[in-house]
Design a protein around this motif. Structure first.
Motif, mmCIF file in Angstrom:
data_model
loop_
_atom_site.group_PDB
_atom_site.id
_atom_site.type_symbol
_atom_site.label_atom_id
_atom_site.label_comp_id
_atom_site.label_asym_id
_atom_site.label_seq_id
_atom_site.Cartn_x
_atom_site.Cartn_y
_atom_site.Cartn_z
ATOM 1 N N ASN A 65 9.387 13.578 21.006
ATOM 2 C CA ASN A 65 9.586 14.300 22.271
ATOM 3 C C ASN A 65 8.754 15.060 22.693
ATOM 4 O OD1 ASN A 65 11.866 12.778 24.147
ATOM 5 N ND2 ASN A 65 13.378 14.540 23.311
ATOM 6 N N ALA A 66 8.970 16.368 21.714
ATOM 7 C CA ALA A 66 7.685 17.098 21.379
ATOM 8 C C ALA A 66 6.357 16.397 21.493
ATOM 9 C CB ALA A 66 7.802 18.170 20.465
ATOM 10 N N ILE A 71 1.274 15.111 24.583
ATOM 11 C CA ILE A 71 0.639 14.669 24.682
ATOM 12 C C ILE A 71 0.423 13.815 26.521
ATOM 13 C CG2 ILE A 71 0.286 11.229 24.890
ATOM 14 C CD1 ILE A 71 0.524 12.188 22.072
ATOM 15 N N CYS A 72 1.722 14.208 27.157
ATOM 16 C CA CYS A 72 1.573 13.709 28.666
ATOM 17 C C CYS A 72 1.015 15.574 29.154
ATOM 18 C CB CYS A 72 3.476 13.650 29.046
ATOM 19 S SG CYS A 72 4.383 12.420 28.869
ATOM 20 N N ALA A 73 1.339 16.217 28.478
ATOM 21 C CA ALA A 73 0.710 17.726 29.530
ATOM 22 C C ALA A 73 -1.402 17.646 29.574
ATOM 23 C CB ALA A 73 0.865 18.940 28.411
ATOM 24 N N LEU A 74 -1.737 16.251 28.401
ATOM 25 C CA LEU A 74 -2.650 16.265 28.639
ATOM 26 C C LEU A 74 -2.835 15.010 29.111
ATOM 27 C CD1 LEU A 74 -3.717 16.664 24.380
ATOM 28 C CD2 LEU A 74 -4.394 17.964 26.333
ATOM 29 N N SER A 75 -2.433 14.352 29.398
ATOM 30 C CA SER A 75 -3.047 13.001 30.325
ATOM 31 C C SER A 75 -2.630 13.058 31.644
ATOM 32 C CB SER A 75 -1.966 12.010 29.436
ATOM 33 O OG SER A 75 -2.122 11.578 28.239
ATOM 34 N N PHE A 76 -0.881 13.630 32.061
ATOM 35 C CA PHE A 76 -1.477 14.097 33.117
ATOM 36 C C PHE A 76 -1.068 14.968 33.814
ATOM 37 C CE2 PHE A 76 1.802 10.241 31.330
ATOM 38 C CZ PHE A 76 1.370 9.583 31.209
ATOM 39 N N GLY A 77 -1.570 16.365 32.705
ATOM 40 C CA GLY A 77 -1.609 18.196 33.439
ATOM 41 C C GLY A 77 0.142 18.424 33.869
ATOM 42 N N GLN A 88 12.024 9.609 29.418
ATOM 43 C CA GLN A 88 12.149 8.449 28.452
ATOM 44 C C GLN A 88 12.146 6.955 28.167
ATOM 45 O OE1 GLN A 88 14.266 9.729 25.934
ATOM 46 N NE2 GLN A 88 14.008 11.689 27.084
ATOM 47 N N LYS A 89 12.171 6.197 29.607
ATOM 48 C CA LYS A 89 11.371 4.843 29.519
ATOM 49 C C LYS A 89 9.616 5.081 28.576
ATOM 50 C CE LYS A 89 13.442 3.517 33.972
ATOM 51 N NZ LYS A 89 14.021 3.554 34.915
ATOM 52 N N LEU A 90 9.427 6.359 28.663
ATOM 53 C CA LEU A 90 8.215 6.105 28.271
ATOM 54 C C LEU A 90 8.327 6.141 26.970
ATOM 55 C CD1 LEU A 90 4.725 6.738 28.656
ATOM 56 C CD2 LEU A 90 5.488 9.174 28.645
ATOM 57 N N ILE A 91 9.223 6.871 26.379
ATOM 58 C CA ILE A 91 9.405 7.354 25.040
ATOM 59 C C ILE A 91 9.943 6.179 24.413
ATOM 60 C CG2 ILE A 91 10.689 8.630 23.420
ATOM 61 C CD1 ILE A 91 8.761 10.592 24.737
ATOM 62 N N LEU A 92 10.711 4.874 24.968
ATOM 63 C CA LEU A 92 11.303 4.199 24.445
ATOM 64 C C LEU A 92 10.289 2.912 24.623
ATOM 65 C CD1 LEU A 92 13.465 2.441 24.143
ATOM 66 C CD2 LEU A 92 13.529 1.804 26.009
ATOM 67 N N ALA A 93 9.030 2.678 25.609
ATOM 68 C CA ALA A 93 7.712 2.188 25.191
ATOM 69 C C ALA A 93 7.088 2.417 24.253
ATOM 70 C CB ALA A 93 7.342 1.744 27.122
ATOM 71 N N LEU A 94 6.863 3.724 23.630
ATOM 72 C CA LEU A 94 5.706 3.991 23.064
ATOM 73 C C LEU A 94 6.799 3.405 21.339
ATOM 74 C CD1 LEU A 94 4.959 7.797 24.584
ATOM 75 C CD2 LEU A 94 3.491 5.443 23.152
ATOM 76 N N THR A 101 2.410 -2.398 16.857
ATOM 77 C CA THR A 101 2.022 -2.346 16.336
ATOM 78 C C THR A 101 1.327 -1.787 14.994
ATOM 79 O OG1 THR A 101 0.728 -1.079 18.455
ATOM 80 C CG2 THR A 101 -0.805 -0.433 16.467
ATOM 81 N N GLY A 102 2.278 -1.270 14.216
ATOM 82 C CA GLY A 102 3.117 -0.408 13.051
ATOM 83 C C GLY A 102 3.099 -1.988 12.130
ATOM 84 N N ASP A 103 3.709 -2.301 12.551
ATOM 85 C CA ASP A 103 3.959 -3.991 11.902
ATOM 86 C C ASP A 103 2.557 -4.407 11.463
ATOM 87 O OD1 ASP A 103 6.220 -3.285 11.470
ATOM 88 O OD2 ASP A 103 6.831 -4.366 12.494
ATOM 89 N N SER A 104 2.173 -4.757 12.597
ATOM 90 C CA SER A 104 0.681 -6.100 13.357
ATOM 91 C C SER A 104 -0.496 -4.988 12.582
ATOM 92 C CB SER A 104 -0.225 -5.796 14.628
ATOM 93 O OG SER A 104 0.796 -6.285 15.362
ATOM 94 N N PHE A 105 -0.164 -3.726 12.257
ATOM 95 C CA PHE A 105 -1.495 -3.121 11.535
ATOM 96 C C PHE A 105 -1.491 -3.055 9.972
ATOM 97 C CE2 PHE A 105 -3.632 0.904 9.541
ATOM 98 C CZ PHE A 105 -4.937 0.609 9.717
ATOM 99 N N HIS A 106 -0.498 -2.933 9.459
ATOM 100 C CA HIS A 106 0.431 -3.561 7.760
ATOM 101 C C HIS A 106 -0.084 -5.022 7.370
ATOM 102 C CE1 HIS A 106 2.430 -3.494 4.699
ATOM 103 N NE2 HIS A 106 2.979 -4.032 4.470
ATOM 104 N N HIS A 107 -0.564 -5.393 8.299
ATOM 105 C CA HIS A 107 -0.013 -7.094 8.440
ATOM 106 C C HIS A 107 -2.014 -7.127 7.872
ATOM 107 C CE1 HIS A 107 3.203 -8.337 7.830
ATOM 108 N NE2 HIS A 107 4.100 -8.235 8.833
ATOM 109 N N VAL A 108 -2.803 -6.739 9.349
ATOM 110 C CA VAL A 108 -4.305 -6.582 8.931
ATOM 111 C C VAL A 108 -4.758 -6.157 7.888
ATOM 112 C CG1 VAL A 108 -5.909 -5.717 10.274
ATOM 113 C CG2 VAL A 108 -4.664 -6.849 11.857
ATOM 114 N N SER A 109 -4.270 -4.402 7.601
ATOM 115 C CA SER A 109 -4.945 -4.133 6.397
ATOM 116 C C SER A 109 -4.726 -4.441 5.132
ATOM 117 C CB SER A 109 -3.924 -2.902 6.361
ATOM 118 O OG SER A 109 -2.497 -2.414 5.941
#
Length: 113
Positions: A65-66, A71-77, A88-94, A101-109
């Motif tokens: 959350n923190a 990041i929201c303060a930087l991006s959205f003001g 909360q929906k944004l957090i869930l999506a992230l 991405t973590g799983d994919s990056f692990h396999h690519v690396s």
């Protein structure tokens, strides 16, 4: 073939770095107002830790959350209240994106190493 930020070098890397730094400066990086927003979010995080009164707890949600609020303060003001439904929906999506991405990056690396 574009190599992205991680695998680029030379002139391409310099261009991407310049664009990234310029964008971050336009968003407020290095300005005092951002420092105050970060201090406020950090204080809120410390208070949420204090409320646990020394009991074991999972810090991932308050930390997420923190960080997301900075990041929201930087991006959205502006920042969101932790209880805000859209936040909360944004957090869930992230969280979903990071897991995928973590799983994919692990396999690519492993493929490149």
């Amino acid at each position: 073939m574009p190599s992205g930020i991680i695998f680029s070098n030379g002139h391409t890397w310099k261009q991407q770095r310049h664009i990234g730094l310029t964008s971050l400066r336009k968003l407020g990086l290095g300005k005092k107002s951002i420092e105050h927003q970060i201090e406020d979010v950090a204080q809120t995080l410390v208070e949420s830790f204090r409320q646990t009164k020394g009991q074991l707890f999972d810090p991932s949600f308050p930390v997420l959350n923190a960080v997301s609020n900075v990041i929201c303060a930087l991006s959205f003001g502006h920042q969101f209240e932790p209880e805000d439904e859209n936040f909360q929906k944004l957090i869930l999506a992230l969280e979903i994106i990071v897991k995928i991405t973590g799983d994919s990056f692990h396999h690519v690396s492993h493929f490149f190493c």
